[in-house]
Enzyme design. Structure first.
Site, PDB file in Angstrom:
ATOM      1  N   ARG A 125       0.862  -1.186   0.000  1.00  0.00           N
ATOM      2  CA  ARG A 125       0.000   0.000   0.000  1.00  0.00           C
ATOM      3  C   ARG A 125       0.893   1.228   0.000  1.00  0.00           C
ATOM      4  O   ARG A 125       1.693   1.420   0.907  1.00  0.00           O
ATOM      5  CB  ARG A 125      -0.936   0.030   1.216  1.00  0.00           C
ATOM      6  CG  ARG A 125      -2.094   1.031   1.041  1.00  0.00           C
ATOM      7  CD  ARG A 125      -2.908   1.221   2.323  1.00  0.00           C
ATOM      8  NE  ARG A 125      -2.104   1.898   3.326  1.00  0.00           N
ATOM      9  CZ  ARG A 125      -2.010   1.506   4.592  1.00  0.00           C
ATOM     10  NH1 ARG A 125      -2.646   0.436   5.027  1.00  0.00           N
ATOM     11  NH2 ARG A 125      -1.256   2.179   5.443  1.00  0.00           N
ATOM     12  N   GLU A 144       5.075   6.934   2.306  1.00  0.00           N
ATOM     13  CA  GLU A 144       5.803   5.675   2.485  1.00  0.00           C
ATOM     14  C   GLU A 144       5.120   4.601   1.646  1.00  0.00           C
ATOM     15  O   GLU A 144       4.016   4.805   1.136  1.00  0.00           O
ATOM     16  CB  GLU A 144       5.807   5.246   3.960  1.00  0.00           C
ATOM     17  CG  GLU A 144       4.421   4.955   4.510  1.00  0.00           C
ATOM     18  CD  GLU A 144       4.435   4.590   5.985  1.00  0.00           C
ATOM     19  OE1 GLU A 144       5.536   4.443   6.552  1.00  0.00           O
ATOM     20  OE2 GLU A 144       3.344   4.458   6.564  1.00  0.00           O
ATOM     21  N   ASN A 146       4.045   0.593   2.252  1.00  0.00           N
ATOM     22  CA  ASN A 146       3.925  -0.481   3.237  1.00  0.00           C
ATOM     23  C   ASN A 146       4.003  -1.814   2.510  1.00  0.00           C
ATOM     24  O   ASN A 146       3.163  -2.101   1.653  1.00  0.00           O
ATOM     25  CB  ASN A 146       2.580  -0.385   3.963  1.00  0.00           C
ATOM     26  CG  ASN A 146       2.375   0.956   4.624  1.00  0.00           C
ATOM     27  OD1 ASN A 146       2.822   1.170   5.739  1.00  0.00           O
ATOM     28  ND2 ASN A 146       1.703   1.864   3.935  1.00  0.00           N
ATOM     29  N   SER A 151      -3.031  -2.701   6.110  1.00  0.00           N
ATOM     30  CA  SER A 151      -4.354  -3.037   6.640  1.00  0.00           C
ATOM     31  C   SER A 151      -5.462  -2.146   6.103  1.00  0.00           C
ATOM     32  O   SER A 151      -5.233  -1.206   5.354  1.00  0.00           O
ATOM     33  CB  SER A 151      -4.323  -2.971   8.174  1.00  0.00           C
ATOM     34  OG  SER A 151      -3.970  -1.676   8.599  1.00  0.00           O
ATOM     35  N   LYS A 305      12.439   2.507   5.644  1.00  0.00           N
ATOM     36  CA  LYS A 305      12.567   3.941   5.336  1.00  0.00           C
ATOM     37  C   LYS A 305      13.913   4.249   4.681  1.00  0.00           C
ATOM     38  O   LYS A 305      14.025   5.139   3.843  1.00  0.00           O
ATOM     39  CB  LYS A 305      12.394   4.777   6.610  1.00  0.00           C
ATOM     40  CG  LYS A 305      11.086   4.562   7.341  1.00  0.00           C
ATOM     41  CD  LYS A 305       9.894   4.907   6.474  1.00  0.00           C
ATOM     42  CE  LYS A 305       8.577   4.764   7.213  1.00  0.00           C
ATOM     43  NZ  LYS A 305       8.217   3.387   7.566  1.00  0.00           N
ATOM     44  N   LYS A 364      12.118  10.041  10.593  1.00  0.00           N
ATOM     45  CA  LYS A 364      11.436   8.753  10.468  1.00  0.00           C
ATOM     46  C   LYS A 364      12.385   7.600  10.801  1.00  0.00           C
ATOM     47  O   LYS A 364      13.430   7.453  10.164  1.00  0.00           O
ATOM     48  CB  LYS A 364      10.908   8.577   9.031  1.00  0.00           C
ATOM     49  CG  LYS A 364      10.029   9.731   8.560  1.00  0.00           C
ATOM     50  CD  LYS A 364       9.521   9.541   7.147  1.00  0.00           C
ATOM     51  CE  LYS A 364       8.270   8.719   7.152  1.00  0.00           C
ATOM     52  NZ  LYS A 364       7.577   8.748   5.832  1.00  0.00           N
ATOM     53  N   GLU A 368       7.194   0.331  11.021  1.00  0.00           N
ATOM     54  CA  GLU A 368       5.854   0.373  10.452  1.00  0.00           C
ATOM     55  C   GLU A 368       4.846   0.424  11.595  1.00  0.00           C
ATOM     56  O   GLU A 368       5.186   0.205  12.747  1.00  0.00           O
ATOM     57  CB  GLU A 368       5.602  -0.859   9.583  1.00  0.00           C
ATOM     58  CG  GLU A 368       6.571  -1.025   8.418  1.00  0.00           C
ATOM     59  CD  GLU A 368       6.525   0.133   7.447  1.00  0.00           C
ATOM     60  OE1 GLU A 368       5.468   0.755   7.286  1.00  0.00           O
ATOM     61  OE2 GLU A 368       7.566   0.430   6.841  1.00  0.00           O
ATOM     62  N   GLY A 369       3.576   0.682  11.221  1.00  0.00           N
ATOM     63  CA  GLY A 369       2.510   0.585  12.206  1.00  0.00           C
ATOM     64  C   GLY A 369       1.992   1.921  12.699  1.00  0.00           C
ATOM     65  O   GLY A 369       1.030   1.979  13.456  1.00  0.00           O
ATOM     66  N   ARG A 450      -7.676   7.827   4.753  1.00  0.00           N
ATOM     67  CA  ARG A 450      -7.713   7.998   6.211  1.00  0.00           C
ATOM     68  C   ARG A 450      -7.592   9.475   6.536  1.00  0.00           C
ATOM     69  O   ARG A 450      -6.826  10.195   5.889  1.00  0.00           O
ATOM     70  CB  ARG A 450      -6.567   7.227   6.869  1.00  0.00           C
ATOM     71  CG  ARG A 450      -6.716   5.713   6.791  1.00  0.00           C
ATOM     72  CD  ARG A 450      -5.427   5.016   7.124  1.00  0.00           C
ATOM     73  NE  ARG A 450      -4.382   5.353   6.163  1.00  0.00           N
ATOM     74  CZ  ARG A 450      -3.105   5.085   6.328  1.00  0.00           C
ATOM     75  NH1 ARG A 450      -2.690   4.477   7.415  1.00  0.00           N
ATOM     76  NH2 ARG A 450      -2.225   5.421   5.406  1.00  0.00           N
TER      77      ARG A 450
END
Length: 474
Positions: A125, A144, A146, A151, A305, A364, A368-369, A450
């Site tokens: 993603r 970024e 993923n 998710s 990253k 950064k 992740e997350g 989002r």
């Protein structure tokens, strides 16, 4: 916010009525999460947080993000196959970042043993924000990519229907009819099903590798159910199940609890905190196996990253994607400014620049997350502390993107209904399958919007900051 919503935002009675309808619609549609109090039980659930109104997105930038996704799939796959590039790029990071170093050691061990895996599945993603220039024009800028456990492809498949109903209730049926259909769950399942088919065993299962705490289970169930509908058996296991029940046969086929596993779909494994020695042993067992890993460990490393920063260097894309000048141009057009903090003159200079003007940048780490990035004074304090230490090489710097805020209502269970100034982040899901050297599937698989209040610098839906949204194209 689109001009069409200005009248709604200021109409308190209409907002209250629409919010009540929206919450019930979300529950009916299955836009659900388990509760924080009972994260592993489905007998008490609530709606996943979402916006009352769909958020305005420039159509040209939305189409640009879709158009470049196949190129990013191609790039991630190329990086994952390039041992020399991963070794050189991560050389400084693995000296100071234990988590990346441990992943890298498994990667090297598996390569030295020889890959048993012949089919490769990527579910990515790519996330973007809309950077507002001084002249008011917006540009698509990648935040970024993923490559593991991307998710909300399931829940976002159901969110547009909720927003469509809300607009109808508000008397905006024409606008409601313009909301795009979107079903990433189906697209992700298509990739998993193709990998399962190419693995070549009808009796083998797809294994979802899941967290110990599973609040977001319904998002995963959307993809899982698509596979069951194709008569593909799915099992859900944790790392400790793999450690206790997993084994390889002489051909390195993976068995967990007596069942042969064709595909391992990671929805866990991207944060250091979950790995104890048993879980690291389980991860090594999985990576050594013939099973199709989504992602395999090379692809997880491709999503770090540090790799993202290195890809922005002049000439890097040309080396990784020779013969693809148009793809390279599309990819490069989305890049924000990315800077290395490696030891040396270049790193010293950019560290000093960021300390002097921290509001220009985002710091950064290789994580992740969501909720890991540093901004403003916190960025300055951390860089001051590590500027003369090798530890700084575990971070990269990125130009801070400045989107145009808009008004919306963020609906969360047990929270007051109030208008917020918001910014949005657009994610495009991509799926690819490679057998040997041949790419047999490469396509975008849907989108995720989002939105969060401007007071929150960082964090996604799972982190409790952002909420699900639907793009309204302008």
């Amino acid at each position: 916010m689109a001009a069409a919503w200005q009248d709604v935002v200021r109409d308190a009675a209409a907002v209250r009525e629409a919010a009540a309808v929206a919450v019930d619609a979300a529950l009916l549609a299955g836009v659900l999460m388990r509760t924080g109090e009972q994260p592993n039980a489905s007998d008490v659930v609530n709606y996943a947080p979402f916006t009352l109104l769909p958020s305005a997105v420039p159509r040209a930038l939305f189409e640009q993000a879709y158009a470049v996704q196949q190129d990013f799939n191609l790039l991630v796959d190329a990086v994952s196959q390039n041992k020399e590039f991963l070794e050189q790029t991560l050389a400084s990071t693995i000296k100071v970042d234990d988590f990346t170093a441990r992943l890298f050691r498994i990667y090297m061990q598996v390569l030295e043993e020889g890959l048993a895996q012949t089919v490769f599945l990527g579910i990515n993603r790519s996330d973007y924000m809309f950077d507002c220039g001084l002249d008011g024009t917006a540009a698509l800028r990648q935040i970024e990519i993923n490559t593991i456990a991307a998710s909300f492809g399931g829940l976002t498949s159901r969110t547009a229907d909720v927003h469509r109903l809300v607009l109808n209730v508000l008397g905006k049926s024409e606008e409601a009819s313009r909301l795009l259909p979107n079903n990433p769950a189906k697209g992700l399942a298509l990739g998993i099903a193709k990998a399962w088919e190419l693995y070549g065993s009808q009796r083998a299962v797809v294994m979802f590798l899941v967290e110990e705490i599973q609040r977001n289970i319904f998002d995963q169930r959307c993809v899982e159910n698509e596979l069951w509908n194709r008569n593909i058996r799915v099992v859900r296991k944790r790392f400790r199940d793999v450690f206790e029940q997993g084994s390889l046969d002489a051909s390195r086929r993976l068995y967990v609890d007596g069942q042969e596993v064709a595909v391992v779909y990671y929805r866990e494994g991207y944060v250091p905190q979950i790995y104890d020695e048993q879980n690291w042993e389980a991860r090594l067992l999985l990576e050594r196996s013939r099973a199709v890993k989504c992602p395999d460990i090379a692809t997880q490393l491709a999503g770090t990253k540090k790799v993202q920063q290195e890809l922005s260097r002049p000439g890097t894309l040309e080396k990784l994607l020779p013969g693809h000048p148009e793809a390279i141009a599309r990819i490069r057009a989305t890049f924000a400014g990315l800077y290395s903090l490696d030891e040396g003159e270049e790193g010293d200079r950019i560290a000093a620049t960021a300390i002097a003007d921290p509001d220009r940048f985002v710091l950064k780490p290789q994580r992740e997350g969501g909720g890991n990035n540093l901004y403003g004074e916190e960025l300055r304090e951390v860089l001051e502390k590590i500027k003369d230490s090798p530890e700084r090489t575990s971070y990269i710097l990125m130009d801070k993107i400045k989107p145009q805020p808009a008004l919306n209502y963020l609906l969360r269970a047990h929270s007051p209904l109030q208008v917020s100034e918001c910014i949005s982040e657009l994610g495009i899901f991509g799926v690819y399958v490679r057998q040997g050297r041949e790419l047999v599937l490469n396509q975008p698989a849907g989108h995720l919007l989002r939105t969060k209040a401007t007071e929150h610098a960082d964090g996604g839906v799972a982190a409790g900051v952002a909420v699900l949204d639907t793009p309204y194209l302008l």
